[in-house]
Motif scaffolding. Structure first.
Motif, PDB file in Angstrom:
ATOM      1  N   PHE A 232     -32.489 -68.419   1.337  1.00 48.40           N
ATOM      2  CA  PHE A 232     -32.876 -68.457   0.187  1.00 48.40           C
ATOM      3  C   PHE A 232     -34.276 -69.392  -0.174  1.00 48.40           C
ATOM      4  O   PHE A 232     -34.245 -70.407   0.053  1.00 48.40           O
ATOM      5  N   ILE A 233     -35.241 -68.727  -0.841  1.00 52.75           N
ATOM      6  CA  ILE A 233     -36.373 -69.183  -1.226  1.00 52.75           C
ATOM      7  C   ILE A 233     -36.598 -69.398  -2.569  1.00 52.75           C
ATOM      8  O   ILE A 233     -36.605 -68.149  -3.321  1.00 52.75           O
ATOM      9  N   PRO A 234     -36.616 -70.617  -3.214  1.00 50.79           N
ATOM     10  CA  PRO A 234     -36.597 -70.674  -4.688  1.00 50.79           C
ATOM     11  C   PRO A 234     -38.110 -70.402  -5.181  1.00 50.79           C
ATOM     12  O   PRO A 234     -39.138 -70.330  -4.261  1.00 50.79           O
ATOM     13  N   ASN A 235     -38.292 -70.120  -6.224  1.00 47.77           N
ATOM     14  CA  ASN A 235     -39.626 -69.768  -7.087  1.00 47.77           C
ATOM     15  C   ASN A 235     -39.959 -70.744  -7.939  1.00 47.77           C
ATOM     16  O   ASN A 235     -40.912 -70.626  -8.691  1.00 47.77           O
ATOM     17  N   ASP A 236     -39.282 -72.001  -8.148  1.00 48.08           N
ATOM     18  CA  ASP A 236     -39.657 -73.080  -9.178  1.00 48.08           C
ATOM     19  C   ASP A 236     -40.375 -74.181  -8.502  1.00 48.08           C
ATOM     20  O   ASP A 236     -40.374 -75.181  -9.135  1.00 48.08           O
ATOM     21  N   LEU A 237     -40.874 -74.105  -7.411  1.00 45.14           N
ATOM     22  CA  LEU A 237     -41.275 -75.249  -6.704  1.00 45.14           C
ATOM     23  C   LEU A 237     -42.800 -75.149  -6.318  1.00 45.14           C
ATOM     24  O   LEU A 237     -43.264 -74.044  -6.036  1.00 45.14           O
ATOM     25  N   LYS A 238     -43.594 -76.217  -6.488  1.00 49.27           N
ATOM     26  CA  LYS A 238     -45.093 -75.906  -6.098  1.00 49.27           C
ATOM     27  C   LYS A 238     -45.081 -76.138  -4.436  1.00 49.27           C
ATOM     28  O   LYS A 238     -44.084 -76.395  -3.857  1.00 49.27           O
ATOM     29  N   ASP A 239     -46.043 -75.598  -4.007  1.00 49.77           N
ATOM     30  CA  ASP A 239     -46.130 -75.255  -2.632  1.00 49.77           C
ATOM     31  C   ASP A 239     -45.823 -76.387  -1.828  1.00 49.77           C
ATOM     32  O   ASP A 239     -45.490 -76.367  -0.781  1.00 49.77           O
ATOM     33  N   LYS A 240     -46.392 -77.773  -2.021  1.00 48.72           N
ATOM     34  CA  LYS A 240     -46.081 -78.886  -1.115  1.00 48.72           C
ATOM     35  C   LYS A 240     -44.604 -79.127  -1.223  1.00 48.72           C
ATOM     36  O   LYS A 240     -44.117 -79.416  -0.222  1.00 48.72           O
ATOM     37  N   GLN A 241     -44.150 -79.202  -2.421  1.00 46.51           N
ATOM     38  CA  GLN A 241     -42.480 -79.278  -2.688  1.00 46.51           C
ATOM     39  C   GLN A 241     -41.741 -78.332  -1.832  1.00 46.51           C
ATOM     40  O   GLN A 241     -40.767 -78.714  -1.191  1.00 46.51           O
ATOM     41  N   LEU A 242     -42.227 -77.032  -1.974  1.00 48.66           N
ATOM     42  CA  LEU A 242     -41.362 -75.910  -1.365  1.00 48.66           C
ATOM     43  C   LEU A 242     -41.775 -75.858   0.209  1.00 48.66           C
ATOM     44  O   LEU A 242     -40.447 -75.581   0.840  1.00 48.66           O
ATOM     45  N   LYS A 243     -42.698 -76.436   0.666  1.00 50.89           N
ATOM     46  CA  LYS A 243     -42.970 -76.603   2.120  1.00 50.89           C
ATOM     47  C   LYS A 243     -41.832 -77.398   2.605  1.00 50.89           C
ATOM     48  O   LYS A 243     -41.071 -77.324   3.653  1.00 50.89           O
ATOM     49  N   LEU A 244     -41.638 -78.841   2.023  1.00 51.82           N
ATOM     50  CA  LEU A 244     -40.712 -79.642   2.381  1.00 51.82           C
ATOM     51  C   LEU A 244     -39.363 -79.343   2.215  1.00 51.82           C
ATOM     52  O   LEU A 244     -38.367 -79.456   3.285  1.00 51.82           O
ATOM     53  N   HIS A 245     -39.104 -78.533   1.211  1.00 48.93           N
ATOM     54  CA  HIS A 245     -37.735 -77.951   0.927  1.00 48.93           C
ATOM     55  C   HIS A 245     -37.302 -77.092   2.129  1.00 48.93           C
ATOM     56  O   HIS A 245     -36.255 -77.061   2.582  1.00 48.93           O
ATOM     57  N   LEU A 246     -38.172 -76.110   2.285  1.00 46.34           N
ATOM     58  CA  LEU A 246     -37.786 -75.006   3.325  1.00 46.34           C
ATOM     59  C   LEU A 246     -37.763 -75.668   4.645  1.00 46.34           C
ATOM     60  O   LEU A 246     -36.938 -75.235   5.513  1.00 46.34           O
ATOM     61  N   TYR A 247     -38.793 -76.723   4.886  1.00 44.04           N
ATOM     62  CA  TYR A 247     -38.585 -77.398   6.152  1.00 44.04           C
ATOM     63  C   TYR A 247     -37.265 -77.947   6.568  1.00 44.04           C
ATOM     64  O   TYR A 247     -36.582 -77.733   7.474  1.00 44.04           O
ATOM     65  N   ASN A 248     -36.790 -78.746   5.623  1.00 45.58           N
ATOM     66  CA  ASN A 248     -35.451 -79.315   5.646  1.00 45.58           C
ATOM     67  C   ASN A 248     -34.079 -78.195   5.778  1.00 45.58           C
ATOM     68  O   ASN A 248     -33.274 -78.469   6.660  1.00 45.58           O
ATOM     69  N   LYS A 249     -34.258 -77.126   5.087  1.00 45.74           N
ATOM     70  CA  LYS A 249     -33.497 -76.324   5.328  1.00 45.74           C
ATOM     71  C   LYS A 249     -33.254 -75.509   6.544  1.00 45.74           C
ATOM     72  O   LYS A 249     -32.215 -75.243   7.140  1.00 45.74           O
ATOM     73  N   VAL A 250     -34.494 -74.967   7.063  1.00 48.46           N
ATOM     74  CA  VAL A 250     -34.542 -74.646   8.264  1.00 48.46           C
ATOM     75  C   VAL A 250     -34.256 -75.593   9.728  1.00 48.46           C
ATOM     76  O   VAL A 250     -33.470 -75.187  10.291  1.00 48.46           O
ATOM     77  N   SER A 251     -34.467 -76.895   9.241  1.00 44.95           N
ATOM     78  CA  SER A 251     -34.126 -77.829  10.354  1.00 44.95           C
ATOM     79  C   SER A 251     -32.869 -77.952  10.400  1.00 44.95           C
ATOM     80  O   SER A 251     -32.083 -78.367  11.575  1.00 44.95           O
ATOM     81  N   GLU A 252     -31.868 -77.745   9.307  1.00 47.46           N
ATOM     82  CA  GLU A 252     -30.556 -77.882   9.155  1.00 47.46           C
ATOM     83  C   GLU A 252     -29.686 -76.859   9.779  1.00 47.46           C
ATOM     84  O   GLU A 252     -28.542 -76.733   9.697  1.00 47.46           O
ATOM     85  N   ASP A 253     -30.376 -75.835   9.718  1.00 47.83           N
ATOM     86  CA  ASP A 253     -29.785 -74.391  10.206  1.00 47.83           C
ATOM     87  C   ASP A 253     -29.408 -74.293  11.529  1.00 47.83           C
ATOM     88  O   ASP A 253     -30.494 -74.817  12.513  1.00 47.83           O
ATOM     89  N   PRO A 254     -28.152 -74.212  12.031  1.00 46.80           N
ATOM     90  CA  PRO A 254     -27.861 -74.289  13.365  1.00 46.80           C
ATOM     91  C   PRO A 254     -28.064 -73.076  14.244  1.00 46.80           C
ATOM     92  O   PRO A 254     -27.946 -73.304  15.453  1.00 46.80           O
ATOM     93  N   ARG A 255     -28.755 -71.936  13.608  1.00 48.84           N
ATOM     94  CA  ARG A 255     -28.870 -70.859  14.599  1.00 48.84           C
ATOM     95  C   ARG A 255     -30.247 -71.029  15.336  1.00 48.84           C
ATOM     96  O   ARG A 255     -31.067 -71.805  15.287  1.00 48.84           O
ATOM     97  N   ASP A 256     -30.350 -70.294  16.467  1.00 51.77           N
ATOM     98  CA  ASP A 256     -31.076 -70.436  17.509  1.00 51.77           C
ATOM     99  C   ASP A 256     -32.691 -70.082  17.052  1.00 51.77           C
ATOM    100  O   ASP A 256     -33.559 -70.948  17.488  1.00 51.77           O
ATOM    101  N   GLU A 257     -32.612 -69.206  16.185  1.00 50.68           N
ATOM    102  CA  GLU A 257     -34.017 -68.881  15.762  1.00 50.68           C
ATOM    103  C   GLU A 257     -34.634 -70.006  14.792  1.00 50.68           C
ATOM    104  O   GLU A 257     -35.870 -70.537  14.886  1.00 50.68           O
TER     105      GLU A 257
END
Length: 371
Positions: A232-257
């Protein structure tokens, strides 16, 4: 070399012309005395060396000592070291407790304030935009309180970690400290004055380098991998906050991709930082040309660049890792050879369309991933 009088050297100092000061036969003497120019410090020095200043006004102490020919550089150096050791002993007694307090900060977040300008944030985004009394009270209790807390905690953390790190440099035998807090000079290495700047690899330059490598925009790439993995990609965060938020979510995802994406991104960033370490001139100039206008100066600077290679967003934590920093800083200072040609730095300040010359050095301290 030149031989200038006190007024001429003082004018050069106020205009950030350190090369001309250092090229003067008494320039370093001027800077050392400038670093101990607080009134009470000057009085103590004069008392120690039986120099009568009772007939002088306070503002004349500095120039009088500068022109007092019987005072040697060795006496100045010894006094500075003595005063520093007295001040340092007090801080040393409290150092472990201070590091413990700093370790309690779990998140380095400015709380939504724009840069470090809290007042500008309040005026532009609350005072001038909100007309409702009830709403501005709600904002004070909500987002503004969060902004104030983040600004205060981050400023507190930066202030005390900077003092701790300065002491790591000043404790070394190859470094002559200053007395107290002095603008533009924190210490001397081989009689070269430096202003210490503890910082990180700049995000803006990192983004430019990623683009130049053909990697593209990091946030765009993060959004793309999130869509592929149905994250899920939220739409209520500014770009800098969104980048960090998505980076953390992807970092915690166990899938190979997700793992491959994060590994590849880290690899690119590490290579960019390593290239800067091997050829630091561009980065030093970048730091000078992109400094804040309110605090602009062209003094000699020693840049300490801290990097947590496991996660760049955690690099701020290294500022309180005193044991690790002491080891790396001492290792550098034990073997330091100041090549003047390597230190010479030229940069262009667009705000006044002027080119400046100064000296700068840089030390990269990296914490690598645990294996």
């Amino acid at each position: 070399m030149t031989t200038l009088n006190f007024s001429q050297l003082d004018n050069l100092f106020r205009n950030d012309d350190f090369p001309s000061i250092e090229n003067d036969t008494r320039g370093i003497r001027f800077l050392k005395l400038r670093s101990m120019s607080r009134n009470e410090t000057m009085r103590e020095f004069c008392h120690l060396h039986n120099i009568d200043i009772n007939h002088l006004q306070v503002r004349q102490y500095f120039s009088h000592l500068f022109n007092f020919e019987y005072i040697t550089d060795e006496q100045i150096n010894n006094f500075i070291i003595q005063k520093y050791n007295q001040e340092r002993e007090i801080r040393r007694l409290n150092e472990e407790s201070l590091v413990d307090q700093l370790s309690r900060l779990q998140h380095f977040d400015w709380g939504g304030s724009f840069g470090n300008s809290l007042e500008k944030n309040i005026v532009n985004n609350y005072v001038k935009r909100i007309q409702s009394f009830d709403r501005i009270n709600e904002e004070i209790e909500g987002s503004l309180l969060s902004s104030l807390r983040g600004y205060t905690l981050n400023s507190w953390y930066n202030h005390w970690t900077s003092i701790l790190i300065e002491d790591l440099f000043k404790d070394h035998t190859n470094v002559l400290p200053t007395v107290g807090l002095v603008k533009k000079i924190d210490f001397f290495i081989n009689n070269i004055p430096f202003d210490l700047k503890v910082t990180y690899f700049p995000e803006q330059l990192l983004a430019q380098k990623l683009q130049a490598r053909g990697y593209g925009n990091e946030l765009t790439r993060l959004k793309r991998v999130c869509r592929q993995l149905n994250i899920f990609i939220p739409n209520d965060l500014k770009d800098k906050q969104l980048k960090l938020h998505l980076y953390n979510k992807v970092s915690e995802d166990p899938r190979d991709e997700a793992r491959l994406f994060i590994t590849d991104l880290k690899h690119h960033k590490r290579e960019i930082i390593s290239e800067a370490e091997e050829n630091p001139e561009e980065l030093k100039v970048w730091f000078y040309e992109n400094q804040g206008e309110a605090r602009f100066d062209a003094s000699n600077r020693f840049f300490l660049v801290l990097t947590d290679e496991a996660d760049l967003t955690n690099s701020w934590k290294l500022k309180r890792n005193i044991v690790f920093l002491r080891e790396k800083i001492n290792e550098h200072l034990n073997n330091i050879i100041l090549d003047i040609e390597r230190l010479n730095t030229e940069f262009y300040w667009a705000k006044n369309q002027r080119t400046y010359n100064c000296k700068s050095d840089i030390l990269f301290i990296k914490q690598t991933e645990n294996i």
